[in-house]
Design an enzyme around this catalytic site. Structure first.
Site, PDB file in Angstrom:
ATOM      1  N   HIS A 276     -84.627  58.253 -47.865  1.00 24.23           N
ATOM      2  CA  HIS A 276     -85.183  59.555 -47.590  1.00 24.23           C
ATOM      3  C   HIS A 276     -86.817  59.264 -47.648  1.00 24.23           C
ATOM      4  CE1 HIS A 276     -85.403  64.290 -46.268  1.00 24.23           C
ATOM      5  NE2 HIS A 276     -86.167  63.700 -45.433  1.00 24.23           N
TER       6      HIS A 276
ATOM      7  N   GLU B 102     -73.204  61.798 -40.011  1.00 27.81           N
ATOM      8  CA  GLU B 102     -73.063  61.729 -41.001  1.00 27.81           C
ATOM      9  C   GLU B 102     -73.022  63.507 -41.267  1.00 27.81           C
ATOM     10  OE1 GLU B 102     -75.532  59.898 -43.767  1.00 27.81           O
ATOM     11  OE2 GLU B 102     -75.372  61.733 -45.362  1.00 27.81           O
TER      12      GLU B 102
ATOM     13  N   HIS C  80     -73.775  64.282 -49.245  1.00 32.58           N
ATOM     14  CA  HIS C  80     -74.560  65.579 -50.009  1.00 32.58           C
ATOM     15  C   HIS C  80     -73.804  66.101 -50.788  1.00 32.58           C
ATOM     16  CE1 HIS C  80     -78.089  68.346 -50.328  1.00 32.58           C
ATOM     17  NE2 HIS C  80     -78.507  67.510 -49.644  1.00 32.58           N
TER      18      HIS C  80
ATOM     19  N   ASN D  44     -77.955  56.171 -52.416  1.00 27.27           N
ATOM     20  CA  ASN D  44     -79.376  57.087 -52.033  1.00 27.27           C
ATOM     21  C   ASN D  44     -80.154  56.738 -53.643  1.00 27.27           C
ATOM     22  OD1 ASN D  44     -81.480  58.796 -51.752  1.00 27.27           O
ATOM     23  ND2 ASN D  44     -80.883  59.397 -50.501  1.00 27.27           N
TER      24      ASN D  44
ATOM     25  N   HIS E  27     -84.027  59.714 -56.081  1.00 28.42           N
ATOM     26  CA  HIS E  27     -84.583  60.477 -57.138  1.00 28.42           C
ATOM     27  C   HIS E  27     -84.941  59.053 -58.226  1.00 28.42           C
ATOM     28  CE1 HIS E  27     -83.612  64.136 -56.095  1.00 28.42           C
ATOM     29  NE2 HIS E  27     -82.765  63.651 -55.298  1.00 28.42           N
TER      30      HIS E  27
ATOM     31  N   THR F 274     -82.502  68.424 -48.511  1.00 23.41           N
ATOM     32  CA  THR F 274     -81.992  68.541 -47.236  1.00 23.41           C
ATOM     33  C   THR F 274     -81.377  69.214 -47.108  1.00 23.41           C
ATOM     34  OG1 THR F 274     -82.254  66.340 -46.874  1.00 23.41           O
ATOM     35  CG2 THR F 274     -81.668  67.640 -45.081  1.00 23.41           C
TER      36      THR F 274
ATOM     37  N   ARG G 256     -89.904  61.343 -46.974  1.00 23.82           N
ATOM     38  CA  ARG G 256     -90.370  62.659 -46.736  1.00 23.82           C
ATOM     39  C   ARG G 256     -91.835  62.633 -46.017  1.00 23.82           C
ATOM     40  NH1 ARG G 256     -87.846  67.517 -47.721  1.00 23.82           N
ATOM     41  NH2 ARG G 256     -85.589  67.317 -48.485  1.00 23.82           N
TER      42      ARG G 256
HETATM   43  N1  PXP Z   1     -77.241  62.016 -46.639  1.00 22.87           N
HETATM   44  C1  PXP Z   1     -78.520  63.528 -46.602  1.00 22.87           C
HETATM   45  C2  PXP Z   1     -78.250  62.788 -45.578  1.00 22.87           C
HETATM   46  C3  PXP Z   1     -78.944  63.421 -47.146  1.00 22.87           C
HETATM   47  O1  PXP Z   1     -80.263  64.229 -46.712  1.00 22.87           O
HETATM   48  C4  PXP Z   1     -78.904  63.526 -48.929  1.00 22.87           C
HETATM   49  C5  PXP Z   1     -79.906  64.057 -49.689  1.00 22.87           C
HETATM   50  O2  PXP Z   1     -80.946  63.233 -49.197  1.00 22.87           O
HETATM   51  C6  PXP Z   1     -77.840  63.021 -49.793  1.00 22.87           C
HETATM   52  C7  PXP Z   1     -77.106  62.154 -48.001  1.00 22.87           C
HETATM   53  C8  PXP Z   1     -77.825  62.279 -50.739  1.00 22.87           C
HETATM   54  O3  PXP Z   1     -76.860  63.673 -51.346  1.00 22.87           O
HETATM   55  P1  PXP Z   1     -77.092  63.292 -52.944  1.00 22.87           P
HETATM   56  O4  PXP Z   1     -78.395  63.546 -53.636  1.00 22.87           O
HETATM   57  O5  PXP Z   1     -76.698  65.042 -52.915  1.00 22.87           O
HETATM   58  O6  PXP Z   1     -75.981  62.621 -53.289  1.00 22.87           O
END
Ligand code: PXP
Length: 231
Positions: A42, A149, A185, A6, A9, A99, A44
């Site tokens: 994501h 997920e 997450h 992901n 950031h 989230t 937003r």
């Molecule tokens: N999966 C989902 C559905 C999420 O919303 C997020 C955060 O954007 C992640 C995975 C990844 O989480 P993290 O950034 O804490 O690894």
């Protein structure tokens, strides 16, 4: 086990100065070079990190794109235009830092059903980001989602046997009723070790810990270290 990285950031940092750097697309390519199997982002409602144009540009990369979004008509319209390989429907609150909690599919069946149908009709796989609870898993199957997920946040915050069992039982139930299962997450280089032992999980979606590590060692190295951690 596949690894979806992901890149939200990277965009968070760019948005801090609006200078166009760092570039989430270039760093997504680095993540792929480091062993990522796909890219996740994501979009937003408040566009605090990823922008519409980022999603369009990420889509041009030769990899699987998983777009996380809220089940709103604005996002649905956008997803149907960009056509990511998969859409993960997530709950979204303006004030949250990230989230919080999974989508309550049991309470939102009516709202989710037409969104899921339209995405699938356009050839987009649909995943539902849910808590590892039996009723949420069952309702996801009723809604004919392709994937769920599982939210690993509670386990990640405080790794313990009860949470791990909840995750593995939810995975087993989902597989039994025909759903494919991803998880994510809050996962990092340490807490991921027990999660990868859960039989039946296909992919882990990891963002923050990899991006934080990439500041120290670079994106390619940060992803390859995670790749090694998850096997
Ligand atoms: N999966 C989902 C559905 C999420 O919303 C997020 C955060 O954007 C992640 C995975 C990844 O989480 P993290 O950034 O804490 O690894």
């Amino acid at each position: 086990m596949r690894l979806g990285v992901n890149v939200d950031h990277i965009a968070t940092l760019r948005q801090a100065r609006l200078e166009g750097l760092p570039d989430p697309i270039a760093l997504a390519e680095e993540a792929l070079a480091g062993g990522a199997d796909g890219i996740v982002c994501h979009l937003r409602e408040d566009r605090r990190h990823i922008q519409d144009s980022d999603v369009v540009n990420l889509r041009k990369l030769k990899t699987r794109l998983d777009l996380e979004m809220a089940a709103t008509s604005e996002m649905l319209k956008f997803a149907l235009k960009v056509k990511p390989d998969m859409v993960t429907l997530v709950p979204e609150k303006r004030a949250e830092l990230t989230t919080e909690g999974g989508l309550d599919v049991v309470k939102q069946t009516k709202k989710l059903k037409p969104v899921i149908e339209k995405l699938q009709k356009a050839g987009i796989l649909v995943s539902l980001f849910i808590e590892p609870e039996p009723r949420q898993v069952e309702e996801s199957a009723v809604l004919t989602a392709d994937f769920i997920e599982l939210h690993t946040g509670a386990y990640a915050r405080k790794p313990n046997k009860t949470e791990l069992t909840r995750l593995s039982m939810a995975t087993e139930k989902a597989k039994w009723i025909g759903l494919r299962v991803n998880a994510g997450h809050g996962l990092d280089y340490q807490n991921v070790h027990n999660i990868v032992q859960i039989y039946g999980l296909e992919e882990l979606n990891i963002g923050f810990s990899i991006i934080a590590r990439s500041v120290v060692v670079g994106m390619k190295q940060a992803v390859s270290e995670m790749r090694r951690a998850i096997g």
